[in-house]
Design a protein around this motif. Structure first.
Motif, short mmCIF file in Angstrom:
data_model
loop_
_atom_site.label_atom_id
_atom_site.label_comp_id
_atom_site.label_asym_id
_atom_site.label_seq_id
_atom_site.Cartn_x
_atom_site.Cartn_y
_atom_site.Cartn_z
N LEU A 16 0.75 -1.28 -0.03
CA LEU A 16 -0.16 0.03 0.05
C LEU A 16 1.03 1.07 0.01
N TYR A 17 1.90 1.37 0.92
CA TYR A 17 2.56 2.42 0.86
C TYR A 17 3.68 2.49 -0.57
N ARG A 18 4.02 1.36 -0.87
CA ARG A 18 4.76 1.33 -2.22
C ARG A 18 3.97 1.99 -3.36
N LEU A 19 2.83 1.57 -3.51
CA LEU A 19 2.12 2.17 -4.47
C LEU A 19 1.62 3.56 -4.28
N PHE A 20 1.37 4.34 -3.26
CA PHE A 20 1.18 5.53 -2.59
C PHE A 20 2.48 6.26 -3.08
N LEU A 21 3.79 5.64 -2.82
CA LEU A 21 5.07 6.56 -3.04
C LEU A 21 5.17 6.52 -4.47
N THR A 22 4.75 5.64 -5.26
CA THR A 22 4.93 5.51 -6.66
C THR A 22 4.20 6.47 -7.49
N VAL A 23 2.87 6.35 -6.89
CA VAL A 23 1.94 7.57 -7.44
C VAL A 23 2.53 9.06 -7.38
N ILE A 24 3.01 9.29 -6.11
CA ILE A 24 3.53 10.50 -5.83
C ILE A 24 4.66 10.93 -6.87
N ILE A 25 5.58 9.85 -7.23
CA ILE A 25 6.79 10.23 -7.67
C ILE A 25 6.15 10.28 -9.24
N LEU A 26 5.49 9.63 -9.69
CA LEU A 26 5.11 9.61 -11.00
C LEU A 26 4.52 10.98 -11.19
N MET A 27 3.41 11.28 -10.57
CA MET A 27 2.77 12.53 -10.51
C MET A 27 3.58 13.87 -10.47
N PHE A 28 4.76 13.73 -9.58
CA PHE A 28 5.59 14.89 -9.51
C PHE A 28 6.45 14.85 -10.83
#
Length: 333
Positions: A16-28
């Motif tokens: 769950l945390y890995r997905l959230f981190l990936t979304v943040i990095i990708l959007m940034f």
């Protein structure tokens, strides 16, 4: 930390945390790129990041729109990659929430609170005690440990259910035994009296070993096991069979005829335990004399507290001392 170590660290993070981190990095990343590709349409990096989140989540406000071919190609990639990733993340969050609720009802979730009361065993006595505690101390946190129940017994009760054997350290850790204030161990009605007492004593030993300071109240059915429960670490031992025998005795010899079983059924809903000072004229009298005196005022003498020690249903000829406090069962105030 080199790239390989960073990669291994990333995959050790919970999903769950890995997905959230990936979304943040990708959007940034997309937000920064669109800002440099079309600085006129996206004046700041924050504007680009905002557009990336709005587009990737398929909300599409339309307040920022790429105009160049490269910008629109980036938007297509963002929708394909980011949209799928965000959808997967939301589906994972939903699944985790459902699984957590399922695990909670099945007694698999650890309790993290403090200053709570732990009940061991689910039976009619536990139900009555739980009802009384929540009725008069609604703020008190309660944890129930039982290995026979398949799920939380009743949603009306504000309790945290732990399914497992209270003699096992893992079960006690789930109940956060080290932070508990008190533990109440009730006898297992599915076992015979001797087996039930052995189970209660073994549970007492396990709890005392995990928390030397917690208060333990243990129910014992046979008189000869009382001393063993005390040796095991119980602070108070309740001999429920002796209590019920005393209740029957008092009702048999009342002056007015009553239905004993009707009184017993009514007992826990209309009466309460409390401590009262010993009247002066009863100093030096026997437990039986004191009990007979209290019956006249519709109070049942259950035991005494002497020098901090709780003595339930002592011998009838035991002498009551001036410093003793009486434990009685009387009508609710």
């Amino acid at each position: 930390m080199n790239l390989q170590q960073l990669w291994h660290f990333y995959f050790r993070i919970p999903l769950l945390y890995r997905l959230f981190l990936t979304v943040i990095i990708l959007m940034f990343l997309f937000g920064v790129l669109i800002h440099f590709v079309e600085p006129e349409s996206f004046p700041t990096i924050f504007d680009g990041v905002w557009w990336a989140f709005v587009t990737g989540s398929t909300v599409g406000y339309g307040d920022y729109v790429p105009l160049s071919t490269i910008g629109r190609m980036m938007a297509i990639l963002l929708i394909l990659a980011g949209g799928g990733l965000v959808t997967f993340y939301m589906a994972t969050v939903s699944a985790k929430t459902v699984n957590l609720e399922h695990d909670f009802s099945k007694g698999k979730v650890k309790y993290n609170g403090k200053a709570h009361i732990i009940f061991v065993g689910w039976n009619e006595r536990t139900k009555q005690l739980l009802h009384q505690v929540q009725e008069r101390h609604s703020e008190q946190s309660i944890v129930l440990i039982d290995q026979t129940l398949g799920s939380i017994p009743d949603q009306d009760y504000n309790i945290h259910f732990i399914r497992g054997d209270a003699t096992e350290d893992e079960t006690l850790r789930k109940a956060n035994i080290k932070e508990a204030n008190c533990v109440v161990i009730t006898s297992d009605p599915s076992k015979n009296e001797r087996e039930a007492d052995q189970q209660s004593i073994l549970t007492t030993v396990a709890i005392r070993g995990n928390n030397p300071n917690v208060t333990i109240i243990t129910e014992i059915l046979t008189k000869d096991q009382t001393i063993n429960a005390t040796r095991a670490g119980a602070d108070s031992v309740i001999r429920s069979n002796d209590f019920m025998s005393t209740l029957f005795y008092h009702e048999l010899f009342r002056d007015e005829p009553v239905e004993p079983f009707d009184l017993i059924l009514e007992l826990f809903s209309n009466q309460q335990f409390k401590e009262v000072e010993l009247p002066k004229h009863l100093e030096g009298k026997t437990f039986l004399d004191t009990s007979d005196y209290l019956v006249a005022s519709e109070q049942i003498l259950v035991g005494i507290r002497r020098n901090g020690e709780l003595i339930i249903n002592p011998p009838f000829q035991k002498i009551i001392a001036a410093e003793d406090t009486l434990i009685v069962l009387s009508k609710l105030d």
